[in-house]
Design an enzyme around this catalytic site. Structure first.
Site, short mmCIF file in Angstrom:
data_model
loop_
_atom_site.label_atom_id
_atom_site.label_comp_id
_atom_site.label_asym_id
_atom_site.label_seq_id
_atom_site.Cartn_x
_atom_site.Cartn_y
_atom_site.Cartn_z
N MET A 128 70.47 21.88 41.47
CA MET A 128 69.09 21.38 41.44
C MET A 128 68.75 20.94 40.02
SD MET A 128 67.21 24.16 43.94
CE MET A 128 68.15 25.56 43.31
N GLY A 151 69.97 22.48 53.50
CA GLY A 151 68.74 21.83 53.91
C GLY A 151 67.86 22.69 54.78
N GLY A 152 66.70 23.08 54.26
CA GLY A 152 65.70 23.78 55.05
C GLY A 152 66.03 25.20 55.42
N GLY A 170 68.80 26.22 48.42
CA GLY A 170 68.28 25.62 47.20
C GLY A 170 66.98 26.23 46.77
N ARG A 171 65.87 25.60 47.17
CA ARG A 171 64.56 26.07 46.71
C ARG A 171 64.26 27.49 47.12
NH1 ARG A 171 61.01 21.67 49.32
NH2 ARG A 171 62.85 21.57 50.67
N LYS A 179 79.14 16.50 48.13
CA LYS A 179 77.87 16.92 48.73
C LYS A 179 77.11 15.65 49.13
CE LYS A 179 73.94 20.05 48.21
NZ LYS A 179 72.81 19.15 48.51
N GLN A 184 78.82 19.89 39.26
CA GLN A 184 78.51 18.71 40.07
C GLN A 184 78.39 17.49 39.17
OE1 GLN A 184 74.67 17.55 42.02
NE2 GLN A 184 75.84 17.84 43.91
N HIS A 243 73.84 18.04 53.39
CA HIS A 243 72.41 18.25 53.52
C HIS A 243 72.01 17.58 54.84
CE1 HIS A 243 68.21 18.29 51.44
NE2 HIS A 243 68.08 18.25 52.76
N CYS A 292 71.76 12.79 46.23
CA CYS A 292 70.49 12.75 45.51
C CYS A 292 69.81 11.40 45.74
CB CYS A 292 70.71 12.97 44.02
SG CYS A 292 69.18 12.99 43.06
#
Length: 342
Positions: free
Chosen positions: A25, A219-220, A240-241, A146, A77, A178, A107
């Site tokens: 990230m 993802g999610g 991730g987040r 990715k 990455q 993702h 990205c």
């Protein structure tokens, strides 16, 4: 947040192939973030922020690529689209001691598009494959990609399969997907993380097509229950987040994902370790806030967490702040609640 699991939580068996990673990230997963995350999990694969190939070749390599040995396993990455440059950047990363080299094909930011890399490369799987082949020739490390399931008006059934087929032929060692499209026109990078619908089934079908290739999903995914559920279909799961904003969930990763409860997290030791790390960073010319900005997400839902966040968000940002601010913030947290839950 504990290292134990309640009976109603889905479980992995010890012999189930699994992997867990914290997603790359930009502006978040720098070396200070990764050092903290490594204190919480010994087994998770950590990723750098995306480093542009030109920067790795011509920039301040120690600043961009240097990392603490404690961070292993850690993957680099890279962003780029010129095979020779990607190969050179992979060679440089190999020399720094990374455990994996990953190519960013996901990205969606304008800056990345202007450099002709990131998600826009979903439209040119042949070029991605040439980059992968060049990187494979330049390093003995695993080379992974990715990507997204597609971009803009692409059909994900076709776009993802074409990309996978090309990079597999090029010798790729794994693919992280993702599970959303990226809309390169009309959506911001932030909106691209939420608005395009998730399609986990598409990624599961890709895995079914390649039973012998590592394929992970991203993802999610918001917690470890969802991660374990995905590992019923996939070889790896990447957060991730969720892992950044609620970093304490990483304290359960070794026990729940890797079936290794042998060393439960010692929060007092993490406090002391991060204080020592911050002291070294300050002594080298850095500031406390460089380290503590990644620690704010700890202790969600634990008594004292609000005051903990207030201290780190205000006092740790002062130019003269020292490691004692970390101790002061930890003093506000009811660590006994964490120990009792472990």
């Amino acid at each position: 947040m504990s290292s134990a699991s309640s009976p109603d939580e889905p479980q992995l068996t010890c012999n189930q192939k699994s992997a867990f990673a914290v997603a790359p990230m930009i502006d978040w997963t720098d070396r200070h973030c990764r050092y903290l995350h490594r204190q919480l999990t010994r087994h998770a694969l950590l990723y750098t922020e995306m480093i542009v190939d030109e920067a790795a070749i011509n920039g301040d390599r120690q600043r961009l690529l240097g990392f603490d040995d404690a961070e292993h396993p850690v993957a680099l990455q890279l962003g780029g689209s010129v095979p020779d440059k990607m190969a050179e950047a992979a060679r440089i990363g190999t020399g720094f001691g990374y455990d994996e080299i990953n190519m960013n094909v996901g990205c969606p930011s304008d800056r990345v598009q202007s450099g002709t890399f990131g998600a826009c490369l979903m439209r040119d799987p042949d070029l991605v494959a040439r980059c992968v082949a060049a990187m494979k020739a330049a390093t003995d490390l695993p080379v992974t990609v990715k990507c997204r399931i597609g971009v803009d008006d692409q059909d994900p059934e076709i776009a993802l399969s074409e990309l996978a087929a090309k990079v597999v032929d090029a010798g790729v060692d794994g693919i992280w997907v993702h599970a959303r499209k990226a809309w390169l026109q009309g959506l911001s990078p932030k909106e691209n993380r939420d608005i395009p619908p998730l399609d986990y089934d598409r990624v599961h079908r890709l895995k079914a097509d390649y039973p012998n290739l590592f394929i992970g999903i991203n993802g999610g995914i918001g917690d470890l229950n969802q991660a374990v559920e995905q590992l019923g279909h996939m070889d790896g799961v990447m957060l991730g987040r969720a892992a950044y904003h609620n970093a304490s969930l990483l304290a359960d990763v070794d026990a729940r994902i890797f079936a290794d409860p042998s060393k439960p997290v010692d929060w007092a030791n993490i406090r002391d370790t991060m204080m020592d790390y911050a002291a070294r960073h300050i002594a080298s010319g850095g500031r406390l806030g460089h380290v503590t900005r990644h620690m704010v997400g700890l202790f969600q839902g634990i008594p004292g967490a609000r005051r903990y966040r207030q201290i780190l968000s205000s006092e740790a940002t002062r130019p003269e702040a020292g490691p004692e601010v970390i101790a002061k913030a930890f003093d506000e947290v009811d660590l006994s609640a964490l120990v009792a839950a472990a």
